[in-house]
Design a protein around this motif. Structure first.
Motif, PDB file in Angstrom:
ATOM      1  N   LEU A 143       0.832  -1.208   0.000  1.00 48.60           N
ATOM      2  CA  LEU A 143       0.000   0.000   0.000  1.00 48.60           C
ATOM      3  C   LEU A 143       0.866   1.257   0.000  1.00 48.60           C
ATOM      4  CD1 LEU A 143      -2.902  -0.961   2.435  1.00 48.60           C
ATOM      5  CD2 LEU A 143      -3.024  -0.672  -0.048  1.00 48.60           C
ATOM      6  N   ASP A 144       1.957   1.219   0.789  1.00 54.05           N
ATOM      7  CA  ASP A 144       2.878   2.358   0.793  1.00 54.05           C
ATOM      8  C   ASP A 144       3.519   2.542  -0.580  1.00 54.05           C
ATOM      9  OD1 ASP A 144       2.316   2.873   3.427  1.00 54.05           O
ATOM     10  OD2 ASP A 144       4.125   1.887   4.218  1.00 54.05           O
ATOM     11  N   ALA A 145       3.918   1.431  -1.186  1.00 54.96           N
ATOM     12  CA  ALA A 145       4.525   1.500  -2.523  1.00 54.96           C
ATOM     13  C   ALA A 145       3.513   2.020  -3.541  1.00 54.96           C
ATOM     14  CB  ALA A 145       5.052   0.129  -2.950  1.00 54.96           C
ATOM     15  N   ALA A 146       2.258   1.576  -3.417  1.00 51.15           N
ATOM     16  CA  ALA A 146       1.222   2.047  -4.341  1.00 51.15           C
ATOM     17  C   ALA A 146       0.960   3.539  -4.134  1.00 51.15           C
ATOM     18  CB  ALA A 146      -0.059   1.247  -4.135  1.00 51.15           C
ATOM     19  N   ALA A 147       0.926   3.974  -2.871  1.00 51.90           N
ATOM     20  CA  ALA A 147       0.717   5.399  -2.594  1.00 51.90           C
ATOM     21  C   ALA A 147       1.878   6.224  -3.141  1.00 51.90           C
ATOM     22  CB  ALA A 147       0.558   5.620  -1.090  1.00 51.90           C
ATOM     23  N   THR A 148       3.104   5.725  -2.960  1.00 52.98           N
ATOM     24  CA  THR A 148       4.274   6.421  -3.490  1.00 52.98           C
ATOM     25  C   THR A 148       4.223   6.469  -5.016  1.00 52.98           C
ATOM     26  OG1 THR A 148       5.588   5.710  -1.596  1.00 52.98           O
ATOM     27  CG2 THR A 148       6.798   6.435  -3.545  1.00 52.98           C
ATOM     28  N   ALA A 149       3.865   5.352  -5.621  1.00 46.80           N
ATOM     29  CA  ALA A 149       3.752   5.314  -7.086  1.00 46.80           C
ATOM     30  C   ALA A 149       2.660   6.271  -7.563  1.00 46.80           C
ATOM     31  CB  ALA A 149       3.459   3.893  -7.555  1.00 46.80           C
ATOM     32  N   LYS A 150       1.575   6.341  -6.814  1.00 43.72           N
ATOM     33  CA  LYS A 150       0.485   7.254  -7.188  1.00 43.72           C
ATOM     34  C   LYS A 150       0.953   8.703  -7.094  1.00 43.72           C
ATOM     35  CE  LYS A 150      -4.213   8.599  -6.030  1.00 43.72           C
ATOM     36  NZ  LYS A 150      -5.302   8.489  -5.085  1.00 43.72           N
ATOM     37  N   ARG A 151       1.660   9.031  -6.002  1.00 43.98           N
ATOM     38  CA  ARG A 151       2.181  10.396  -5.867  1.00 43.98           C
ATOM     39  C   ARG A 151       3.160  10.708  -6.991  1.00 43.98           C
ATOM     40  NH1 ARG A 151       2.222   8.951  -0.391  1.00 43.98           N
ATOM     41  NH2 ARG A 151       4.445   8.436  -0.493  1.00 43.98           N
ATOM     42  N   ASN A 152       4.029   9.738  -7.312  1.00 41.12           N
ATOM     43  CA  ASN A 152       4.983   9.941  -8.401  1.00 41.12           C
ATOM     44  C   ASN A 152       4.261  10.124  -9.730  1.00 41.12           C
ATOM     45  OD1 ASN A 152       7.083   9.730  -6.606  1.00 41.12           O
ATOM     46  ND2 ASN A 152       7.566   7.608  -7.106  1.00 41.12           N
ATOM     47  N   ALA A 153       3.231   9.316  -9.958  1.00 44.06           N
ATOM     48  CA  ALA A 153       2.464   9.424 -11.207  1.00 44.06           C
ATOM     49  C   ALA A 153       1.750  10.768 -11.277  1.00 44.06           C
ATOM     50  CB  ALA A 153       1.462   8.276 -11.312  1.00 44.06           C
ATOM     51  N   GLU A 154       1.191  11.199 -10.148  1.00 42.98           N
ATOM     52  CA  GLU A 154       0.525  12.504 -10.138  1.00 42.98           C
ATOM     53  C   GLU A 154       1.526  13.620 -10.374  1.00 42.98           C
ATOM     54  OE1 GLU A 154      -1.481  12.532  -6.385  1.00 42.98           O
ATOM     55  OE2 GLU A 154      -3.202  11.396  -7.138  1.00 42.98           O
ATOM     56  N   ALA A 155       2.702  13.501  -9.761  1.00 42.43           N
ATOM     57  CA  ALA A 155       3.746  14.513  -9.972  1.00 42.43           C
ATOM     58  C   ALA A 155       4.197  14.512 -11.434  1.00 42.43           C
ATOM     59  CB  ALA A 155       4.933  14.257  -9.051  1.00 42.43           C
ATOM     60  N   ALA A 156       4.358  13.318 -11.992  1.00 45.69           N
ATOM     61  CA  ALA A 156       4.750  13.228 -13.401  1.00 45.69           C
ATOM     62  C   ALA A 156       3.647  13.803 -14.293  1.00 45.69           C
ATOM     63  CB  ALA A 156       5.044  11.780 -13.783  1.00 45.69           C
ATOM     64  N   GLY A 157       2.395  13.520 -13.955  1.00 45.03           N
ATOM     65  CA  GLY A 157       1.274  14.068 -14.725  1.00 45.03           C
ATOM     66  C   GLY A 157       1.244  15.585 -14.648  1.00 45.03           C
ATOM     67  N   THR A 158       1.472  16.107 -13.456  1.00 49.21           N
ATOM     68  CA  THR A 158       1.503  17.560 -13.288  1.00 49.21           C
ATOM     69  C   THR A 158       2.672  18.161 -14.069  1.00 49.21           C
ATOM     70  OG1 THR A 158       0.529  17.320 -11.091  1.00 49.21           O
ATOM     71  CG2 THR A 158       1.623  19.404 -11.565  1.00 49.21           C
ATOM     72  N   ALA A 159       3.824  17.510 -13.987  1.00 46.86           N
ATOM     73  CA  ALA A 159       4.989  17.993 -14.748  1.00 46.86           C
ATOM     74  C   ALA A 159       4.713  17.933 -16.244  1.00 46.86           C
ATOM     75  CB  ALA A 159       6.219  17.162 -14.403  1.00 46.86           C
ATOM     76  N   TYR A 160       4.057  16.877 -16.681  1.00 46.07           N
ATOM     77  CA  TYR A 160       3.717  16.741 -18.103  1.00 46.07           C
ATOM     78  C   TYR A 160       2.765  17.860 -18.522  1.00 46.07           C
ATOM     79  CZ  TYR A 160       1.402  15.010 -22.266  1.00 46.07           C
ATOM     80  OH  TYR A 160       0.853  14.908 -23.509  1.00 46.07           O
ATOM     81  N   GLU A 161       1.729  18.106 -17.713  1.00 42.96           N
ATOM     82  CA  GLU A 161       0.768  19.154 -18.038  1.00 42.96           C
ATOM     83  C   GLU A 161       1.458  20.514 -18.073  1.00 42.96           C
ATOM     84  OE1 GLU A 161      -2.362  18.864 -19.002  1.00 42.96           O
ATOM     85  OE2 GLU A 161      -2.292  16.679 -18.802  1.00 42.96           O
TER      86      GLU A 161
END
Length: 179
Positions: free
Chosen positions: A68-86
């Motif tokens: 769950l921690d790894a999934a939360a970290t991956a989600k935060r990373n994905a959101e950060a990457a999405g924000t950076a992409y946008e």
């Protein structure tokens, strides 16, 4: 024929005593062995099986928490990457619009400069052509007077047989031009 009732003699005739678990005389020993077996089973469960289950459950809880921690970290990373992409996409769009606007302005300025140069060149050519036309017109008009004098002299000479004086023809043409 034998009767359907069970008598003590029938039990013995069939091979012996009654079924041991139902024999009231064996109840105390059965209860003792039941208590020993239950105690032994409880001891084995408490000392061997329950700790193993507890270890499996704890391991599973740790694994689930870690996942769950790894999934939360991956989600935060994905959101950060999405924000950076946008953000990068928005920057690229604004940069592209700025470049397009700058290029359009430069091309418009170049086209305006070429148009002005062409208009200036055409104005110079037009002025030169008008000056040339005016000069030719003046020259032609000067020649027209001479041609008119020569023609008038030739006509009068043909009609009357003698040529008039060039001064009188010139004076007549001046009078005619004044009207």
């Amino acid at each position: 024929m034998a009767s359907p009732t069970h008598e003590a003699g029938d039990v013995v005739a069939h091979g012996g005593a009654a079924f041991p678990p139902f024999e009231p005389s064996t109840f105390p020993s059965q209860l003792l062995w039941l208590a020993i077996a239950f105690g032994l089973l409880y001891y084995v469960m408490n000392r061997v099986i329950v700790p193993r289950f507890h270890g499996v459950v704890e391991t599973r809880e740790v694994t689930v928490a870690r996942d769950l921690d790894a999934a939360a970290t991956a989600k935060r990373n994905a959101e950060a990457a999405g924000t950076a992409y946008e953000t990068a996409l928005a920057d690229a769009k604004s940069s592209a619009q700025a470049i397009a606007s700058k290029t359009r302005d430069a091309m418009q300025a170049e086209a305006d400069a070429k148009r002005r140069a062409l208009e200036d060149d055409l104005a110079e050519r037009l002025a030169a052509a008008e000056a040339q036309i005016s000069a030719r017109k003046t020259e032609a008009m000067a020649n027209v007077r001479g041609i008119a004098e020569e023609t008038a002299i030739a006509i009068v000479e043909r009609i009357s047989g003698r040529a008039p004086a060039p001064e009188s023809v010139s004076a007549a043409l001046d009078r005619q031009a004044a009207h």
